[in-house]
Scaffold this motif. Structure first.
Motif: not given
Length: 146
Positions: A77-79, A81, A110
């Motif tokens: 969720n790109d929250e 790294a 990814l």
């Protein structure tokens, strides 16, 4: 490198310090998976690696593989790294396979490489308390108890 080490009772082994950890690394040892997830949520590290046990003791609500799933969900969720390395030090064969499958799936979706390692014989042999105290004088180590 920041290492996040999850285990309810063991400390990192001699193998960890000799072959994985460098003198410029920092290690945070978590005994409780909820504390680890809370720390990650607050600090959102840019570069980090994980070393996980699975079976975290009686009364603990999450297993290591569930914690890894939650962390990887944040990555998706790109929250958070992507971890550089995931080191699985559990003796639980089923959980080890589940964690490996999680990392394999993440690599594919990814399109990023995540290093997956296991200690020799998948055994994390802990240092004695006295040896551990000597290690902690040499390295940047913090233990978060329950």
């Amino acid at each position: 490198m920041l290492w996040l080490y999850l285990d309810d009772e063991r400390f990192p082994s001699h193998d960890f310090f000799r072959n994985v950890f460098s003198d410029t690394d920092t290690i945070l040892i978590f005994r409780n998976p909820s504390r680890l997830l809370e720390w990650i949520e607050i600090n959102k590290p840019d570069e980090y690696s994980l070393s996980f046990d699975n079976d975290l003791g009686i009364g603990i609500d999450l297993e290591g593989r569930q914690v890894l799933d939650k962390i990887m969900e944040k990555v998706f969720n790109d929250e958070l790294a992507i971890p550089v390395t995931v080191r699985v030090h559990t003796n639980n064969v089923i959980a080890r396979r589940a964690m490996a499958n999680c990392i394999s799936s993440c690599r594919k979706h990814l399109d990023k490489y995540i290093r997956l390692t296991y200690p020799n014989h998948c055994m994390e042999i802990t240092a004695t308390e006295k040896e551990w105290m000597e290690f902690s004088k040499l390295y940047y180590v913090t233990v978060f108890d329950n």
